[in-house]
Design an enzyme around this catalytic site. Structure first.
Site, PDB file in Angstrom:
ATOM      1  N   GLU A 216     -23.790  88.359  70.224  1.00  0.00           N
ATOM      2  CA  GLU A 216     -25.072  87.438  69.628  1.00  0.00           C
ATOM      3  C   GLU A 216     -24.655  89.458  68.530  1.00  0.00           C
ATOM      4  OE1 GLU A 216     -29.072  88.366  71.868  1.00  0.00           O
ATOM      5  OE2 GLU A 216     -28.610  86.952  72.308  1.00  0.00           O
ATOM      6  N   LYS A 348     -39.257  81.187  72.997  1.00  0.00           N
ATOM      7  CA  LYS A 348     -38.774  81.148  72.261  1.00  0.00           C
ATOM      8  C   LYS A 348     -38.154  78.846  71.902  1.00  0.00           C
ATOM      9  CE  LYS A 348     -34.828  83.175  74.155  1.00  0.00           C
ATOM     10  NZ  LYS A 348     -33.728  83.323  75.870  1.00  0.00           N
TER      11      LYS A 348
END
Ligand code: PGA
Ligand code: ZN
Length: 448
Positions: A216, A348
């Protein structure tokens, strides 16, 4: 004049849906969906992909086999083009719930494995984009109006070191992040994060602890213990000219399901095995020693007793986020709130599989007095829908990964564009952390 009724209006009726294969930040195939309306308005969205997934989240449909590491999306594209598209064509894109219900009616499996969560999420988000385009509004404004929310720019959580499944399990803990609740604008958060991120890089390089960049965009560390990561993060905050715990605090995603099952946990880096009580005790020690204001998945997704115990002991001083533990499921949030497990939820959209289910989870959390953090996945793309959702739903936080790589920076930069439209005073600043030690300390300071 022709009568305007449901037969001739709305022009926001869906006329065409098309899915194509695109590629994500890890080079894996992903699903992009375009939804076109009779008016010509177009909405487009791309499904992200997790690496440390909860076992109860919507499942991506992948082709399997040897090609593309089994990650092909041919079947998911067919779900959209052959199954979802015919069912949604003619529906009004302005009614997101109707579109999402139509998708859900096509897949009665427990985890959307029939159509694939990647097919459903990209379609659902593309419908929302199309309705926004039709209304001539940016997505954040459309989401705020549609769901009756007051928009505000979210408080970011930004990764400095990656670990766990995002860095070859070189350290056990998955995300070592900072939050800058003491900054008065989103812009200021970006500036402080830049300083801390590069200070951390300098310290690691000088100590021979740098292996590269993780999934990430955070530094990929070669620390000898998980606590060395925390000590280095504190040193980086100081090197950046900040006093840890003042403007900048630490946030952790333990992602404990990645190293524990059935109440037994194994920290590979330190070659330590422990039970749930010992893990809670160890993390409690970290909360005492470091300026940590937020912690995610401190115990495994199956460890209800551990989460209740952790929340009972520390819920009055830190934000406790359920990610794998709650998988963006409104029912699980209600249940956890009743049990006293967690006090915040990670949202999410692809864990739930549709926009409507994600918004329901967000609302359930807000109604319970919880925090809600809209989040990216470790596999991402240039899609910036979540920056708009986090802003449009308001009162929230945003977790996107680190402060490098364009699939991450695209989300932060989109927030800066929104800031220009919405005004800098629309930033929630440290408000979401008001129930933590950080918020309480600042309330006291402000009162004095
Ligand atoms: P992911 O994890 O790899 O499943 O996207 C991100 C997170 O745990 O927050
Ligand atoms: Zn997580």
């Amino acid at each position: 004049m022709l009568p305007i009724d449901k037969e001739t209006k709305p022009v926001s009726r869906i006329s065409n849906i098309h899915a194509r294969r695109v590629w994500d930040s890890r080079g894996n195939p992903s699903v992009e969906v375009e939804v076109r309306l009779e008016s010509g308005a177009l909405g487009r969205a791309i499904a992200p992909a997790g690496a440390s997934r909860g076992t109860r989240e919507a499942i991506d449909l992948r082709d399997g086999g040897s090609a593309l590491k089994g990650m092909g999306v041919g079947r998911a594209l067919a779900s959209v083009n052959d199954v979802i598209a015919p069912a949604l064509t003619g529906l009004d894109a302005e009614d997101q719930a109707v579109a999402d219900d139509a998708i859900l009616a096509l897949d009665t499996s427990s985890l959307k494995q029939t159509l694939g969560g990647n097919a459903t999420v990209a379609t659902s988000l593309a419908v929302l984009h199309a309705a926004a385009a039709e209304a001539g509004k940016p997505l954040w404004r459309h989401a705020a109006d549609h769901y009756g929310c007051t928009p505000s720019l979210p408080l970011p959580e930004i990764q400095i070191f990656g670990g766990g499944a995002h860095a070859g399990r070189r350290v056990d803990i998955q995300d070592f992040m900072i939050m800058v609740p003491g900054a008065s604008s989103f812009d200021e958060v970006m500036e402080v994060t830049n300083e801390v991120y590069f200070a951390a890089g300098d310290i690691m390089a000088s100590r021979g602890k740098m292996a590269g960049v993780a999934d990430e965009g955070g530094w990929w560390p070669v620390f000898d213990s998980n606590e060395e990561a925390l000590e280095t993060l504190v040193a980086a905050i100081e090197k950046a000219g900040e006093t840890p715990g003042e403007r900048v605090v630490i946030s952790l995603d333990i992602a404990a399901s990645e190293f524990g099952r059935n109440g037994r946990y194994r920290l590979a880096l330190e070659d330590r095995e422990m039970d749930s009580g010992e893990l809670v005790q160890m993390l409690g020690g970290w909360l005492d020693a470091y300026p940590i204001a937020s912690i995610e998945d401190p115990v495994g997704e199956d460890d209800t007793d551990g989460m209740i115990e952790f929340t009972r002991r520390f819920g009055g001083r830190v934000q406790i986020i359920g990610d794998d533990y709650l998988v963006t499921n409104a029912g699980l949030v209600s249940e956890a709130a009743a049990q006293g497990a967690c006090n915040a939820v990670l949202v999410k959209v692809n864990q739930a599989g549709t926009v409507s289910e994600s918004v329901a989870t967000f609302r359930t959390a807000m109604d319970a007095g919880w925090g809600a953090i809209v989040s990216a996945r470790s596999g991402e793309t240039e899609d910036v829908s979540i920056s708009h959702l986090a802003t449009g739903l308001g009162g929230g936080q945003l977790k996107v990964g680190s402060f490098t790589r364009s699939e991450r920076m695209a989300k932060w930069n989109e927030c800066l564009r929104i800031q220009d439209e919405l005004g800098a005073d629309s930033y929630v600043a440290g408000q979401p952390l008001s129930n933590t030690w950080w918020g309480k300390k600042n309330r006291k300071n402000n009162a004095a």
